[in-house]
Design a protein around this motif. Sequence first.
Motif, mmCIF file in Angstrom:
data_model
loop_
_atom_site.group_PDB
_atom_site.id
_atom_site.type_symbol
_atom_site.label_atom_id
_atom_site.label_comp_id
_atom_site.label_asym_id
_atom_site.label_seq_id
_atom_site.Cartn_x
_atom_site.Cartn_y
_atom_site.Cartn_z
ATOM 1 N N MET A 147 0.839 -1.190 0.000
ATOM 2 C CA MET A 147 0.000 0.000 0.000
ATOM 3 C C MET A 147 0.873 1.237 0.000
ATOM 4 O O MET A 147 1.811 1.342 0.760
ATOM 5 C CB MET A 147 -0.899 0.009 1.228
ATOM 6 N N SER A 148 0.517 2.156 -0.830
ATOM 7 C CA SER A 148 1.279 3.381 -0.977
ATOM 8 C C SER A 148 0.840 4.426 0.051
ATOM 9 O O SER A 148 -0.348 4.740 0.164
ATOM 10 C CB SER A 148 1.091 3.925 -2.392
ATOM 11 N N GLN A 149 1.816 4.974 0.773
ATOM 12 C CA GLN A 149 1.523 6.035 1.740
ATOM 13 C C GLN A 149 1.026 7.281 1.014
ATOM 14 O O GLN A 149 0.147 7.988 1.504
ATOM 15 C CB GLN A 149 2.773 6.343 2.586
ATOM 16 N N ASP A 150 1.571 7.538 -0.195
ATOM 17 C CA ASP A 150 1.123 8.690 -0.980
ATOM 18 C C ASP A 150 -0.358 8.568 -1.328
ATOM 19 O O ASP A 150 -1.101 9.550 -1.258
ATOM 20 C CB ASP A 150 1.945 8.824 -2.271
ATOM 21 N N THR A 151 -0.778 7.370 -1.718
ATOM 22 C CA THR A 151 -2.188 7.152 -2.058
ATOM 23 C C THR A 151 -3.062 7.372 -0.829
ATOM 24 O O THR A 151 -4.106 8.036 -0.905
ATOM 25 C CB THR A 151 -2.408 5.730 -2.618
ATOM 26 N N LYS A 152 -2.629 6.851 0.307
ATOM 27 C CA LYS A 152 -3.396 7.011 1.541
ATOM 28 C C LYS A 152 -3.527 8.490 1.906
ATOM 29 O O LYS A 152 -4.617 8.965 2.238
ATOM 30 C CB LYS A 152 -2.728 6.235 2.676
ATOM 31 N N GLU A 153 -2.423 9.227 1.816
ATOM 32 C CA GLU A 153 -2.453 10.660 2.137
ATOM 33 C C GLU A 153 -3.334 11.422 1.157
ATOM 34 O O GLU A 153 -4.059 12.345 1.544
ATOM 35 C CB GLU A 153 -1.034 11.221 2.150
ATOM 36 N N ARG A 154 -3.290 11.030 -0.124
ATOM 37 C CA ARG A 154 -4.130 11.685 -1.138
ATOM 38 C C ARG A 154 -5.602 11.418 -0.849
ATOM 39 O O ARG A 154 -6.440 12.315 -0.932
ATOM 40 C CB ARG A 154 -3.761 11.193 -2.537
ATOM 41 N N ILE A 155 -5.930 10.174 -0.467
ATOM 42 C CA ILE A 155 -7.316 9.846 -0.126
ATOM 43 C C ILE A 155 -7.780 10.695 1.059
ATOM 44 O O ILE A 155 -8.880 11.248 1.042
ATOM 45 C CB ILE A 155 -7.479 8.333 0.182
ATOM 46 N N ILE A 156 -6.937 10.830 2.075
ATOM 47 C CA ILE A 156 -7.294 11.638 3.249
ATOM 48 C C ILE A 156 -7.531 13.085 2.832
ATOM 49 O O ILE A 156 -8.547 13.685 3.188
ATOM 50 C CB ILE A 156 -6.214 11.540 4.349
ATOM 51 N N LYS A 157 -6.616 13.637 2.048
ATOM 52 C CA LYS A 157 -6.732 15.041 1.619
ATOM 53 C C LYS A 157 -8.009 15.272 0.821
ATOM 54 O O LYS A 157 -8.764 16.220 1.082
ATOM 55 C CB LYS A 157 -5.506 15.433 0.787
ATOM 56 N N LEU A 158 -8.281 14.420 -0.144
ATOM 57 C CA LEU A 158 -9.469 14.587 -0.979
ATOM 58 C C LEU A 158 -10.752 14.264 -0.216
ATOM 59 O O LEU A 158 -11.804 14.853 -0.481
ATOM 60 C CB LEU A 158 -9.341 13.753 -2.251
ATOM 61 N N SER A 159 -10.669 13.370 0.755
ATOM 62 C CA SER A 159 -11.824 13.083 1.606
ATOM 63 C C SER A 159 -12.182 14.295 2.445
ATOM 64 O O SER A 159 -13.364 14.601 2.648
ATOM 65 C CB SER A 159 -11.533 11.889 2.517
ATOM 66 N N ILE A 160 -11.168 14.988 2.930
ATOM 67 C CA ILE A 160 -11.396 16.215 3.701
ATOM 68 C C ILE A 160 -12.155 17.222 2.846
ATOM 69 O O ILE A 160 -13.131 17.830 3.291
ATOM 70 C CB ILE A 160 -10.067 16.800 4.204
ATOM 71 N N GLU A 161 -11.713 17.397 1.600
ATOM 72 C CA GLU A 161 -12.380 18.336 0.705
ATOM 73 C C GLU A 161 -13.830 17.918 0.452
ATOM 74 O O GLU A 161 -14.731 18.756 0.439
ATOM 75 C CB GLU A 161 -11.605 18.451 -0.613
ATOM 76 N N CYS A 162 -14.058 16.632 0.263
ATOM 77 C CA CYS A 162 -15.411 16.118 0.049
ATOM 78 C C CYS A 162 -16.283 16.368 1.282
ATOM 79 O O CYS A 162 -17.405 16.877 1.177
ATOM 80 C CB CYS A 162 -15.357 14.623 -0.275
ATOM 81 N N LEU A 163 -15.762 16.033 2.453
ATOM 82 C CA LEU A 163 -16.524 16.190 3.688
ATOM 83 C C LEU A 163 -16.734 17.658 4.053
ATOM 84 O O LEU A 163 -17.700 17.993 4.737
ATOM 85 C CB LEU A 163 -15.848 15.431 4.827
ATOM 86 N N ALA A 164 -15.841 18.534 3.591
ATOM 87 C CA ALA A 164 -16.029 19.967 3.813
ATOM 88 C C ALA A 164 -17.271 20.452 3.066
ATOM 89 O O ALA A 164 -17.959 21.367 3.517
ATOM 90 C CB ALA A 164 -14.798 20.741 3.367
ATOM 91 N N GLN A 165 -17.561 19.827 1.939
ATOM 92 C CA GLN A 165 -18.746 20.165 1.153
ATOM 93 C C GLN A 165 -20.000 19.487 1.690
ATOM 94 O O GLN A 165 -21.087 20.044 1.636
ATOM 95 C CB GLN A 165 -18.538 19.763 -0.319
ATOM 96 N N ASN A 166 -19.842 18.248 2.166
ATOM 97 C CA ASN A 166 -20.978 17.479 2.670
ATOM 98 C C ASN A 166 -20.496 16.562 3.787
ATOM 99 O O ASN A 166 -19.976 15.482 3.528
ATOM 100 C CB ASN A 166 -21.622 16.655 1.546
ATOM 101 N N VAL A 167 -20.663 17.006 5.018
ATOM 102 C CA VAL A 167 -20.155 16.264 6.169
ATOM 103 C C VAL A 167 -20.805 14.885 6.292
ATOM 104 O O VAL A 167 -20.255 13.985 6.906
ATOM 105 C CB VAL A 167 -20.308 17.094 7.466
ATOM 106 N N ASN A 168 -21.954 14.697 5.655
ATOM 107 C CA ASN A 168 -22.652 13.408 5.720
ATOM 108 C C ASN A 168 -22.368 12.524 4.511
ATOM 109 O O ASN A 168 -23.069 11.520 4.302
ATOM 110 C CB ASN A 168 -24.161 13.633 5.856
ATOM 111 N N ALA A 169 -21.376 12.883 3.704
ATOM 112 C CA ALA A 169 -21.068 12.101 2.501
ATOM 113 C C ALA A 169 -20.815 10.648 2.866
ATOM 114 O O ALA A 169 -20.135 10.343 3.852
ATOM 115 C CB ALA A 169 -19.846 12.677 1.800
ATOM 116 N N GLY A 170 -21.382 9.756 2.056
ATOM 117 C CA GLY A 170 -21.199 8.327 2.262
ATOM 118 C C GLY A 170 -19.884 7.863 1.660
ATOM 119 O O GLY A 170 -19.181 8.612 0.980
ATOM 120 N N ILE A 171 -19.574 6.615 1.886
ATOM 121 C CA ILE A 171 -18.298 6.046 1.451
ATOM 122 C C ILE A 171 -18.156 6.068 -0.072
ATOM 123 O O ILE A 171 -17.074 6.313 -0.594
ATOM 124 C CB ILE A 171 -18.085 4.636 2.054
ATOM 125 N N ASP A 172 -19.264 5.855 -0.809
ATOM 126 C CA ASP A 172 -19.208 5.899 -2.279
ATOM 127 C C ASP A 172 -18.856 7.306 -2.773
ATOM 128 O O ASP A 172 -18.025 7.470 -3.657
ATOM 129 C CB ASP A 172 -20.530 5.434 -2.900
#
Length: 197
Positions: A1-26
């Motif tokens: 597993m790539s640490q870069d991929t994990k960090e990118r997922i976290i960063k982009l998840s933050i942006e998604c959740l900033a728009q919709n805190v109730n966003a589902g996993i999909d």
Amino acid sequence: MSQDTKERIIKLSIECLAQNVNAGIDEIARAAGVGRATLYRYFTSRADLINAIKLAAGEELQAVIKPILESQLPARDKLVNIVTRLVPLGASLNVSAYFDHPSKEAEPRVKASYLRHLAQARKLAQALKDEGVVSPEIPLVWLVASLDSLIFCAWEKVESGDIASKQAPWLLLRTFLTGHGTRDTLTWLNKKEEINQ
């Protein structure tokens, strides 16, 4: 597993959740540019992802405030430096609800990160009292709660576009110090704000 991929997922998840805190996993997976299966390779559940976001927020918070708190600056200068550095971080700390008290069932590392932050905030608040920056009769718990709430509010208002990111730290400081500061502190703040505006 790539640490870069994990960090990118976290960063982009933050942006998604900033728009919709109730966003589902999909929705989070789409925003992160990965499939649901890939997301689950890195995080076992949405709660696991939220914990990772909170831990990342705690690390980001520490990277900002620890050097300032360990400096030899007076407490009021530490306060200004922390506020003017934290407010622009916005989404990454705000969306994680980092300052919310974790539940008893909280992941131990998240709880430890929160308790470390709380201890640092208390230490700064005590230094502000000891140096006569704030009124000595105000309880530490109130100083910490007020400052945390104002930081959270500043993040929200900057992200919503209601307040400019350059203006928000100074509104926060003025609100906090007008309510809690001594007369000398307010005179100092006026001069400091004029220089930095």
